[in-house]
Design an enzyme around this catalytic site. Structure first.
Site, PDB file in Angstrom:
ATOM      1  N   GLY A  78       0.819  -1.213   0.000  1.00 36.68           N
ATOM      2  CA  GLY A  78       0.000   0.000   0.000  1.00 36.68           C
ATOM      3  C   GLY A  78       0.852   1.261   0.000  1.00 36.68           C
ATOM      4  O   GLY A  78       2.003   1.254   0.444  1.00 36.68           O
ATOM      5  N   ARG A  79       0.275   2.340  -0.483  1.00 39.91           N
ATOM      6  CA  ARG A  79       1.007   3.609  -0.528  1.00 39.91           C
ATOM      7  C   ARG A  79       1.488   4.019   0.856  1.00 39.91           C
ATOM      8  O   ARG A  79       2.590   4.549   1.008  1.00 39.91           O
ATOM      9  CB  ARG A  79       0.118   4.700  -1.114  1.00 39.91           C
ATOM     10  CG  ARG A  79      -0.038   4.613  -2.609  1.00 39.91           C
ATOM     11  CD  ARG A  79      -0.929   5.704  -3.136  1.00 39.91           C
ATOM     12  NE  ARG A  79      -0.921   5.727  -4.591  1.00 39.91           N
ATOM     13  CZ  ARG A  79      -1.645   6.542  -5.318  1.00 39.91           C
ATOM     14  NH1 ARG A  79      -2.462   7.404  -4.743  1.00 39.91           N
ATOM     15  NH2 ARG A  79      -1.581   6.511  -6.638  1.00 39.91           N
ATOM     16  N   ASP A  80       0.644   3.811   1.870  1.00 38.29           N
ATOM     17  CA  ASP A  80       1.036   4.163   3.233  1.00 38.29           C
ATOM     18  C   ASP A  80       2.249   3.361   3.666  1.00 38.29           C
ATOM     19  O   ASP A  80       3.192   3.893   4.265  1.00 38.29           O
ATOM     20  CB  ASP A  80      -0.145   3.965   4.196  1.00 38.29           C
ATOM     21  CG  ASP A  80      -0.787   2.585   4.095  1.00 38.29           C
ATOM     22  OD1 ASP A  80      -0.657   1.922   3.052  1.00 38.29           O
ATOM     23  OD2 ASP A  80      -1.447   2.169   5.078  1.00 38.29           O
TER      24      ASP A  80
ATOM     25  N   SER B 183       5.452   4.409   1.613  1.00 36.23           N
ATOM     26  CA  SER B 183       5.909   5.743   2.046  1.00 36.23           C
ATOM     27  C   SER B 183       6.679   5.668   3.355  1.00 36.23           C
ATOM     28  O   SER B 183       7.742   6.283   3.502  1.00 36.23           O
ATOM     29  CB  SER B 183       4.716   6.692   2.199  1.00 36.23           C
ATOM     30  OG  SER B 183       4.175   7.026   0.951  1.00 36.23           O
TER      31      SER B 183
ATOM     32  N   ARG C 113      -5.986   5.400   0.302  1.00 35.98           N
ATOM     33  CA  ARG C 113      -6.605   5.306  -1.020  1.00 35.98           C
ATOM     34  C   ARG C 113      -5.768   4.449  -1.955  1.00 35.98           C
ATOM     35  O   ARG C 113      -4.555   4.626  -2.047  1.00 35.98           O
ATOM     36  CB  ARG C 113      -6.768   6.713  -1.624  1.00 35.98           C
ATOM     37  CG  ARG C 113      -7.344   6.686  -3.029  1.00 35.98           C
ATOM     38  CD  ARG C 113      -7.574   8.088  -3.545  1.00 35.98           C
ATOM     39  NE  ARG C 113      -6.344   8.816  -3.781  1.00 35.98           N
ATOM     40  CZ  ARG C 113      -5.605   8.718  -4.891  1.00 35.98           C
ATOM     41  NH1 ARG C 113      -5.938   7.874  -5.852  1.00 35.98           N
ATOM     42  NH2 ARG C 113      -4.523   9.450  -5.045  1.00 35.98           N
TER      43      ARG C 113
END
Length: 553
Positions: free
Chosen positions: A284-286, A289, A383
């Site tokens: 996931g992007r989270d 990151s 998202r």
């Protein structure tokens, strides 16, 4: 100094749509088709809305093995299960028809030699959902939507900033507008107002957003008595350009990682194996990151506080074919990504929270609707890439349907001269001051405060410090002196930006866990008891109030 006009123009319309991105344009198309008079307000030129910056693609279950049920489940799981399940279900089920709408408007999506759609799986997708047009999907979407808007003859105002919404009794009745080039002022009476203003990336030092994304829509909602939800959930895209400085924050599409791009630290190590060994770069992007952030914080980043994104192993021609815009952006600064690794770092990208809406875009305030990034809560705590520009098509259409029905049953409202004069006085106070801080100075402080204290990794100590700084800046913003129309608009945006920032930090202090984009170093685990949403609104005393509510199933 620009002279402010002394006369205020007057207009009226059935449906006033503030924001000219994909969601706003789709709402305009639908409402117009169903017989409503519509006026679109664009902060920039109509074709320059932030939707045009979207690169990687648009999510839709349009080709096997993807199904709407799988799209729904991926969206819920990707959002760590605090999405609005009802909205997410509608979204996944209706998206295929919205793709066909776009194609009718002239949008051209990538296809394989056999004529079928080219789709690919982005982060946290269990089947290929991502449909694209090169790596310029948003731009291609805007081209088609604008063709349809112009075919229908929908009126619009460009370079126009809404300074505030007007409310008479319990109903929103219009807005005060200012042309950012000439200073011309207009009051628009409207039976219904759709807020489609996008996100608030300008609040953060490093972001992927258009400069016009200043977050005023959220502030208007709070001013009007609307409820916001999930405001603490601010997404950071893992891959923004980190070097050279003039390109810092520029989006490097998820399509790079979705098609075999590899993340490496300064030692050449593929570090995602340490954090997400199953999904690697497609976590996931989270998650990606935070992994990049940790690599940099622990000294394994490059000299430019970045990590590498490597596509030098791709076969000849793949870069130019799949990611032409990313390739061009790097070539502009002398970096050939076919031979050199990109330097990237996380950039603020998207706000998952916003107006509490029904499935028809309605808020809790009569006459006020919201669509797109300024609304909630399809995405939950994180998202999925490709879901944002898709969501705007589904709920833009739905808001267009409902407003076209609503305006048939209500009369055109009046806006009192008292309200108009009060807004004129507020606006002109910035120009009439003898001295005060410049808007650019205050904006720079906001960016640093949000980046340093309300960013990727949060703590109670940092959030409280951020809250304190925001309160100081709210006082300072009341003393800003503007010397021309552009500085006046910036001054008004800063006031709204700080109100939105206050809602973000207030909500972030309440959520004492880590979930999706909200990571608390002092509460690093996700807690089952926090599988809930946080709503925020203005109390009768004008102060922000929060309440924790169950997830909407």
């Amino acid at each position: 100094m620009s002279t402010q006009p002394t006369t205020v123009q007057k207009r009226e319309t059935d449906v006033l749509i503030i924001g000219s991105g994909g969601a706003g344009l789709r709402a305009a198309i639908e409402a117009t088709t169903r017989g409503a008079n519509v006026l679109i307000i664009a902060k920039e030129e109509l074709r320059e809305a932030h939707t045009g910056w979207a690169m990687g693609g648009i999510n839709v279950a349009i080709k096997e093995p993807a199904t709407p049920q799988q799209h729904f489940e991926d969206t819920i799981n990707g959002g760590w299960r605090i999405n609005n399940f009802k909205l997410a279900k509608i979204f996944a089920e209706e998206m295929p028809d919205r793709i066909h709408d776009l194609e009718r408007y002239g949008v051209l999506f990538d296809r394989l030699p056999d004529g079928t759609y080219f789709t690919w799986a982005s982060g946290k997708q269990s089947a290929p959902l991502n449909l694209c047009a090169g790596d310029y999907t948003g731009r291609e979407m805007m081209r088609g939507l604008l063709l349809e808007v112009k075919r229908l003859g929908v009126p619009y105002l460009e370079h126009t900033y809404a300074t505030r919404l007007f409310k008479q009794g319990d109903r929103v009745v219009g807005a005060f507008l200012m042309n950012s080039l000439t200073g011309e002022q207009t009051v628009v009476r409207a039976k219904a107002v759709i807020v489609a203003t996008g996100g608030g990336g300008a609040m953060y030092r490093v972001n992927t957003n258009a400069p016009s994304n200043t977050g005023e829509g959220y502030a208007w909602g709070l001013d009007m008595g609307a409820e916001m939800v999930d405001m603490e959930l601010v997404q950071f895209h893992p891959t923004g350009m980190a070097w050279p400085p003039e390109k810092r924050g520029t989006l490097v599409t998820e399509k790079v990682r979705g098609n075999g791009g590899i993340l490496k630290n300064k030692h050449g190590e593929r570090f995602m194996a340490r954090y997400q060994p199953q999904r690697m770069e497609l976590a996931g992007r989270d998650e990606v990151s935070r992994a990049i952030y940790q690599e940099i914080q622990e000294g394994r980043g490059t000299e430019h506080n970045a990590v590498y994104l490597d596509v030098t192993h791709w076969e000849e021609g793949k870069v130019e074919k799949l990611i032409p815009d990313v390739f061009a952006a790097h070539m502009e600064v002398g970096i050939d990504i076919r031979k050199q690794m990109m330097e990237i770092s996380p950039s603020m990208h998207h706000m998952m929270g916003g107006f509490v809406i029904t499935e028809w875009g309605e808020t809790n305030v009569e006459g006020l609707y919201a669509v797109g990034e300024v609304s909630c809560s399809v995405h939950g705590a994180n998202r999925l890439g490709g879901n944002s520009i898709a969501e705007g098509q589904v709920f833009g259409r739905r808001a267009g349907i409902r407003t076209s029905e609503y305006v048939k049953g209500v009369s055109m409202p009046e806006i009192s001269e008292q309200l108009i004069n009060a807004e004129l006085q507020r606006i002109h106070s910035y120009l009439q001051r003898e001295q005060g801080p410049k808007p650019a100075e205050v904006l720079s402080k906001i960016k640093d405060t949000m980046w340093n204290y309300v960013g990727i990794i949060r703590t109670e100590e940092g959030l409280l410090k951020g809250q304190e700084e925001i309160k100081k800046l709210q006082q300072e913003a009341q003393q800003i002196k503007a010397t021309n129309t552009q500085e006046l608009q910036a001054s008004l945006e800063i006031r709204d930006m700080l109100e939105t920032a206050e809602a973000i930090v207030t909500s972030a202090l309440v959520r004492k866990e880590s979930r999706g984009a909200h990571f608390r170093a002092d509460y690093p685990q996700m807690s089952e008891e926090w599988e809930k949403n946080i709503r925020v609104f203005r109390g009768e005393d004008g102060k922000l109030v929060t309440r924790v509510v169950p997830v909407t199933k």
